[in-house]
Design a protein around this motif. Structure first.
Motif, mmCIF file in Angstrom:
data_model
loop_
_atom_site.group_PDB
_atom_site.id
_atom_site.type_symbol
_atom_site.label_atom_id
_atom_site.label_comp_id
_atom_site.label_asym_id
_atom_site.label_seq_id
_atom_site.Cartn_x
_atom_site.Cartn_y
_atom_site.Cartn_z
ATOM 1 N N SER A 244 -20.307 -5.140 37.213
ATOM 2 C CA SER A 244 -21.546 -5.712 36.680
ATOM 3 C C SER A 244 -21.211 -6.444 35.389
ATOM 4 O O SER A 244 -20.232 -6.127 34.707
ATOM 5 N N VAL B 231 -19.795 -11.152 27.162
ATOM 6 C CA VAL B 231 -20.219 -10.352 28.306
ATOM 7 C C VAL B 231 -19.412 -9.060 28.359
ATOM 8 O O VAL B 231 -18.198 -9.070 28.155
ATOM 9 N N ARG C 143 -29.802 -11.841 26.206
ATOM 10 C CA ARG C 143 -29.086 -10.669 25.712
ATOM 11 C C ARG C 143 -29.691 -9.388 26.291
ATOM 12 O O ARG C 143 -30.906 -9.213 26.336
ATOM 13 N N GLY C 144 -28.822 -8.497 26.772
ATOM 14 C CA GLY C 144 -29.267 -7.225 27.326
ATOM 15 C C GLY C 144 -29.497 -7.247 28.824
ATOM 16 O O GLY C 144 -29.621 -6.190 29.451
ATOM 17 N N SER C 145 -29.540 -8.459 29.406
ATOM 18 C CA SER C 145 -29.741 -8.574 30.853
ATOM 19 C C SER C 145 -28.397 -8.650 31.570
ATOM 20 O O SER C 145 -27.374 -8.992 30.984
ATOM 21 N N ASP C 146 -28.414 -8.329 32.866
ATOM 22 C CA ASP C 146 -27.211 -8.463 33.684
ATOM 23 C C ASP C 146 -27.163 -9.858 34.291
ATOM 24 O O ASP C 146 -28.137 -10.317 34.898
ATOM 25 N N LYS D 292 -22.973 -7.539 31.853
ATOM 26 C CA LYS D 292 -24.122 -7.461 30.948
ATOM 27 C C LYS D 292 -23.937 -8.399 29.763
ATOM 28 O O LYS D 292 -22.860 -8.442 29.152
ATOM 29 N N ALA D 293 -24.977 -9.141 29.438
ATOM 30 C CA ALA D 293 -24.940 -10.071 28.314
ATOM 31 C C ALA D 293 -25.044 -9.314 26.995
ATOM 32 O O ALA D 293 -26.057 -8.667 26.727
ATOM 33 N N GLN E 152 -24.785 -7.889 39.172
ATOM 34 C CA GLN E 152 -24.523 -6.456 39.245
ATOM 35 C C GLN E 152 -23.455 -6.139 40.284
ATOM 36 O O GLN E 152 -23.274 -6.883 41.258
ATOM 37 N N TYR F 249 -18.777 -3.963 33.399
ATOM 38 C CA TYR F 249 -18.830 -2.509 33.515
ATOM 39 C C TYR F 249 -19.018 -2.077 34.968
ATOM 40 O O TYR F 249 -19.417 -2.859 35.835
ATOM 41 N N ILE G 128 -21.734 4.949 32.711
ATOM 42 C CA ILE G 128 -21.294 3.561 32.642
ATOM 43 C C ILE G 128 -19.912 3.511 32.007
ATOM 44 O O ILE G 128 -19.681 4.105 30.957
ATOM 45 N N GLN H 163 -23.786 0.411 23.230
ATOM 46 C CA GLN H 163 -22.906 -0.562 23.884
ATOM 47 C C GLN H 163 -21.496 -0.500 23.316
ATOM 48 O O GLN H 163 -20.517 -0.590 24.062
#
Length: 202
Positions: free
Chosen positions: A88, A51, A29-32, A90-91, A35, A54, A62, A167
């Protein structure tokens, strides 16, 4: 996998071959997961989690363009072109992704009209989803956008939604302050409970 239109009518043997050329990728969570602009060697099936797709504008802001849930695919835009990600990813939650070797999958599609048509249908469906999202962002009021995203996340991840106010703002084209105000209203009505980095739906 069978839940996806691309694979629902595929013969078991063909589907097994595709899975054998894939590997499980876990993203926290919070990681891509990947990209924008990155060279992608895989076509992804989202098996678990949510997911946020963005893009980053020239101003550096963003802009959230899509919200994906299990079971959906990611990376269609890289097939049969320059293989670079258009967005990109993002989780929002911890993710399980099935990463299918892109070159192998492209080779199958070139020799199999069923797979090729499935990819085209999937791209068309994704385009319609993006158009609907843009219409919603332009026509809905801020509180409706926040509520709609919460309902979508609740339907897919359950009553504990791990997401920040920032988010949610990106997903709903709202400021963080507006999101916080809307969430506090929902909390005062007893619909949700706010905790650091997460929302509990009662």
């Amino acid at each position: 996998m069978r839940e996806l239109p691309l694979f629902e009518s595929m013969a078991d043997e063909k589907l097994s071959r595709i899975i054998n050329h894939a590997m499980l990728k876990r993203v926290h969570r919070g990681s891509d997961a990947f990209q924008e602009g990155a060279l992608l060697e895989s076509y992804y099936v989202l098996l678990r989690g949510s997911v946020m797709g963005y893009q980053i504008c020239q101003s550096g802001d963003i802009v959230a363009v899509a919200l994906f849930h299990a079971v959906e695919t990611l990376g269609e835009s890289t097939l049969f072109n320059d293989h670079r990600a258009a967005i990109s990813a993002k989780a929002i939650t911890d993710l399980d992704l099935l990463a299918i070797d892109r070159a192998y999958f492209e080779g199958l599609a070139k020799d199999d009209s069923e797979i090729l048509m499935g990819i085209i249908r999937n791209k068309h469906r994704r385009s319609r989803m993006l158009q609907r999202r843009l219409r919603d962002l332009l026509s809905s009021r801020s509180h409706q956008r926040v509520t709609n995203i919460l309902i979508s996340l609740f339907d897919h991840v359950g009553d504990e939604i791990c997401i920040t106010h920032h988010q949610l703002g990106e997903l709903t084209a709202n400021t963080r302050e507006t999101v916080s105000f809307q969430l506090e209203q929902l909390q005062s009505l007893g619909i949700i409970s706010l905790q650091r980095g997460r929302i509990l739906v009662k």
